[in-house]
Structure formats: structure tokens, C-alpha cells
Design an enzyme around this catalytic site. Structure first.
Site, PDB file in Angstrom:
ATOM      1  N   LYS A  43       1.152 -29.509   8.555  1.00 37.19           N
ATOM      2  CA  LYS A  43       0.965 -29.827   7.127  1.00 37.19           C
ATOM      3  C   LYS A  43      -0.010 -28.842   6.515  1.00 37.19           C
ATOM      4  O   LYS A  43      -1.118 -28.660   7.020  1.00 37.19           O
ATOM      5  CB  LYS A  43       0.377 -31.237   6.984  1.00 37.19           C
ATOM      6  CG  LYS A  43       1.362 -32.333   7.295  1.00 37.19           C
ATOM      7  CD  LYS A  43       2.025 -32.827   6.018  1.00 37.19           C
ATOM      8  CE  LYS A  43       3.083 -33.873   6.373  1.00 37.19           C
ATOM      9  NZ  LYS A  43       4.146 -33.924   5.366  1.00 37.19           N
ATOM     10  N   ASP A  61       4.612 -27.169   6.250  1.00 35.92           N
ATOM     11  CA  ASP A  61       5.127 -28.101   5.240  1.00 35.92           C
ATOM     12  C   ASP A  61       4.092 -28.262   4.132  1.00 35.92           C
ATOM     13  O   ASP A  61       3.021 -28.831   4.353  1.00 35.92           O
ATOM     14  CB  ASP A  61       5.446 -29.454   5.864  1.00 35.92           C
ATOM     15  CG  ASP A  61       6.193 -30.372   4.897  1.00 35.92           C
ATOM     16  OD1 ASP A  61       6.381 -29.978   3.720  1.00 35.92           O
ATOM     17  OD2 ASP A  61       6.590 -31.479   5.307  1.00 35.92           O
ATOM     18  N   GLU A 110       8.433 -25.334   4.495  1.00 36.40           N
ATOM     19  CA  GLU A 110       9.136 -26.487   3.939  1.00 36.40           C
ATOM     20  C   GLU A 110       8.557 -26.842   2.566  1.00 36.40           C
ATOM     21  O   GLU A 110       7.342 -26.990   2.419  1.00 36.40           O
ATOM     22  CB  GLU A 110       8.913 -27.650   4.922  1.00 36.40           C
ATOM     23  CG  GLU A 110       9.788 -28.836   4.728  1.00 36.40           C
ATOM     24  CD  GLU A 110       9.645 -29.786   5.934  1.00 36.40           C
ATOM     25  OE1 GLU A 110       9.607 -29.321   7.090  1.00 36.40           O
ATOM     26  OE2 GLU A 110       9.543 -30.995   5.703  1.00 36.40           O
ATOM     27  N   LYS A 151      16.560 -36.390   5.549  1.00 41.40           N
ATOM     28  CA  LYS A 151      16.136 -37.684   6.077  1.00 41.40           C
ATOM     29  C   LYS A 151      17.304 -38.657   5.885  1.00 41.40           C
ATOM     30  O   LYS A 151      17.532 -39.145   4.768  1.00 41.40           O
ATOM     31  CB  LYS A 151      14.901 -38.185   5.325  1.00 41.40           C
ATOM     32  CG  LYS A 151      13.663 -37.315   5.543  1.00 41.40           C
ATOM     33  CD  LYS A 151      12.501 -37.801   4.710  1.00 41.40           C
ATOM     34  CE  LYS A 151      11.182 -37.154   5.137  1.00 41.40           C
ATOM     35  NZ  LYS A 151      11.167 -35.692   5.039  1.00 41.40           N
TER      36      LYS A 151
HETATM   37 MG    MG Z   1       8.514 -32.322   4.484  1.00 42.41          MG
END
Ligand code: MG
Length: 359
Positions: free
Chosen positions: A164, A193, A220, A269
Site C-alpha cells: 500500500k 497500490d 494499482e 473483485k
Molecule cells: Mg486495490
């Protein structure tokens, strides 16, 4: 299910193009649901503040052959359905929905359509017919906490990592990135991300940095999901692969970006997308470059998300973003714990437990 009692209902997004077979019994089947709240082991950091517990609905479809369960669970602030919208949809369906009611609800896409599509039993076949295992990306927390985690993940055998970013100062994070890459063996790959958090200038700086670092697999969602021209421009102007996540919640988003010529990866997702059968059909037909990712499901939803990863796995498939469990205070509800390779048997075992009545 017994011959003569079961009615095979065909339900799909675009019936003519993507026929989807769902084993439901509208004569004797009963739809039920319960709302759940499950505290996370540790609060998750999000752009909207700490996220302390998972809320969602478990659906049950009861027929003479037993109860099939599924899950509808939104991610707050991600752009999908709200809990209230899902509940309203379930109330509209009632306990004995008609075929056309179900078809209509599935056509809407989103979390409720995922749950209804999951009531189909084909997902076991997706796992059986898929590869022996699916590679999994290891999750690294934002900031320096990543260093505490990376060694143990390397020891377990992980070679693809997701970190992240966009949480701290970009220059600090870029310095940490080099430290992180330095700690990794040859062949390891890192995904960054940013969760849509960068403006143009920050994204350009990051992309310049990453252009010289071949171990970066992709970045991302560098900028906001609605910054369409900016995202397309960055993907065109830099040699770094970009991925869309928040920008592709469902079929309509995917088609829009594909028609715009998006050259990168799609992080999908399944739990937010809609009918999983339709998702598999679409991705197989379009041969899109896909990463299947968890939406922090309980094990009820996890089995279908993982089955989609198997259905679209094999060959050169990218590591799936399903290394999220253990996640809950009550471990009963966790999916399979994060391992670098998720074996077919682990997913099927999860299924068997569910069939025996436990969640
Ligand atoms: Mg993501």
C-alpha cells in the site's frame, strides 16, 4: 438434487451471449438472509479512516436437498452497493422469489448479484477443472510496517507482494521502496497500490521512479477512478504497467475501459462484480489481463471468489490478491490462510465444511 423436482433455470446478464445455468428450485426453494457484523482482528486503514468490523449478509437457499449459502458484503466507500441497497433488494425478492425476480436482481450486478449467482453449485467444478494451485500475492502494510512483514512472507515462499502506498510522504515511500526491493531475491515482484490517492504530479513522479525498477509488476489505481483521461495518458506515456481496481467494479465499468483501449491490468473483485458465472464468461471471452482479488469476504463468499481465481487461473495467470486471511476475531469465519500457493484441495475442503452446515 432429485430428478423431476429440480427445475433448471437459466439466468444471465445477457442471456443470448452469456447463458448462465443456475440450479435453483423455484417450486420448493426458499430464500432467507441474515445480517452479520464481524470485528476484524485489527482495524484496517482506509482512506475513510479505520475500518473495524465487516458487515454483510449471508443468504440461504433452501431446497429439499439442503441449504446453499452465499454472501453479499459491500466495501464501504469503494463505490459499490450500500448495506441498505442490498437489504432493500433482498426484501423485494422475498422468501419465494420468482425466476424473473431473480433474473432482474442478477442483471443489476453488484454484491447482491454475486450472492444470487453464487447460489449456483457450478463453483466446485471451476475449482476441479482449474489448475492444481493458484499463486497468491503477499500483502504488505503501508509504511515501515512493511519491513516487519516482508521477511516472514519471503520465508513462507511468497514472491509477489502488494504494498500500500499513497499513505505517507511520497519521497519517504520512494526511499522505502528501494529498501524493500533491496530486501528481495531476484525474480520477486512488487505491486504498488495507491488506491486512487495520487494527483497527476505525484503519479508522474512515481511512474518515473518505477520506470527504472523492473521488479515493479504494476501500479494499482494510481489516480482516482473517474480520472479517465489522466489514467489513459499515464498508461500511454510511461513504460510501467498500470492496473485499474476501484475503476472496475462491474461489467459496465469493464466494458467502458476495454472500449477505451485500456492497455493494463484489471483487478477484479468478484464479490463486488455481480454474477460470478458471467464474470468468468466475460474474462475468458475477452482474454483480459486480470488479477482476481478478495473483497475481504467471510469464508462463505471466499469459496466463490477463490473458485473464480481457479477458473481464470493456470498458465501465465498473475498471482491472485487473496492473501487476506486470517482477518476476523472469530477465526471460524476466515477463508484459507495466506500461503504463496493456494491448492485446489484447500478450497474444496472449505466447501465441504460449508456443506456440512458450518459457515
Ligand atoms: Mg486495490
Amino acid at each position: 438434487m432429485q430428478e423431476g423436482i429440480t427445475t433448471r433455470v437459466e439466468i444471465g446478464f445477457d442471456f443470448a451471449r452469456n447463458p448462465v445455468q443456475v440450479l435453483l428450485n423455484p417450486m420448493t426453494g426458499q430464500l432467507s438472509y441474515e445480517r452479520y457484523t464481524l470485528p476484524f482482528r485489527a482495524p484496517l486503514r482506509t482512506a475513510h479512516g479505520p475500518w473495524v468490523s465487516r458487515e454483510g449478509f449471508w443468504l440461504g437457499w433452501k431446497t429439499e436437498s439442503g441449504v446453499v449459502r452465499s454472501e453479499a458484503a459491500p466495501i464501504p466507500g469503494f463505490g459499490g452497493m450500500s448495506m441498505a441497497e442490498i437489504q432493500a433488494g433482498l426484501e423485494r425478492l422475498g422468501s419465494e422469489p420468482t425466476e424473473s425476480d431473480l433474473q432482474l436482481a442478477m442483471q443489476q450486478g453488484g454484491e447482491l448479484a454475486f450472492a444470487l449467482g453464487s447460489l449456483n453449485s457450478d463453483w466446485r467444478d471451476w475449482v476441479q477443472e482449474g489448475p492444481d494451485y493458484v499463486p497468491v500475492a503477499g500483502l504488505l502494510p503501508a509504511g515501515r510496517a512493511a519491513f516487519e512483514r516482508v521477511d516472514s512472507l519471503l520465508e513462507l515462499g511468497f514472491r509477489t507482494f502488494k504494498w500500500k502506498v499513497g499513505v505517507g510522504d511520497p519521497r519517504d515511500e520512494q526511499g522505502m521502496l528501494d529498501e524493500l526491493l533491496g530486501a528481495m531475491p531476484d525474480g520477486a515482484r512488487v505491486r504498488l497500490d495507491a488506491n486512487g490517492g495520487w494527483d497527476r504530479r505525484t503519479a508522474e513522479r512515481w511512474l518515473s521512479v518505477c520506470a527504472d525498477r523492473p521488479n515493479i509488476e504494476f501500479i494499482e489505481q494510481p489516480c482516482a477512478a473517474d480520472a479517465v483521461d489522466l489514467l489513459l495518458g499515464l498508461a500511454r506515456d510511461y513504460p510501467v504497467t498500470l492496473a485499474l481496481d476501484e475503476a472496475v467494479l462491474g461489467q459496465a465499468d469493464f466494458v467502458r475501459w476495454r472500449d477505451l483501449g485500456w492497455p493494463g491490468v484489471y483487478v477484479i473483485k468478484p464479490a463486488l462484480w455481480g454474477n460470478p458465472c458471467d464474470l468468468i464468461t466475460t474474462m475468458r471471452e475477452t482474454k483480459a489481463d486480470v488479477v482476481i482479488s478478495s473483497a475481504l469476504e467471510t469464508r462463505v463468499g471466499a469459496r466463490v471468489t477463490l473458485a473464480v481465481a481457479f477458473a481464470l487461473g493456470g498458465g501465465e495467470a498473475r498471482a491472485a490478491g487473496v492473501g487476506v486471511w486470517p482477518l476476523f476475531v472469530d477465526a471460524t469465519y476466515d477463508g484459507p490462510h495466506a500461503l504463496p500457493f493456494l491448492k485446489r484441495e484447500a478450497v474444496l475442503a472449505l466447501a465441504d465444511n460449508l456443506a456440512e452446515g458450518s459457515r
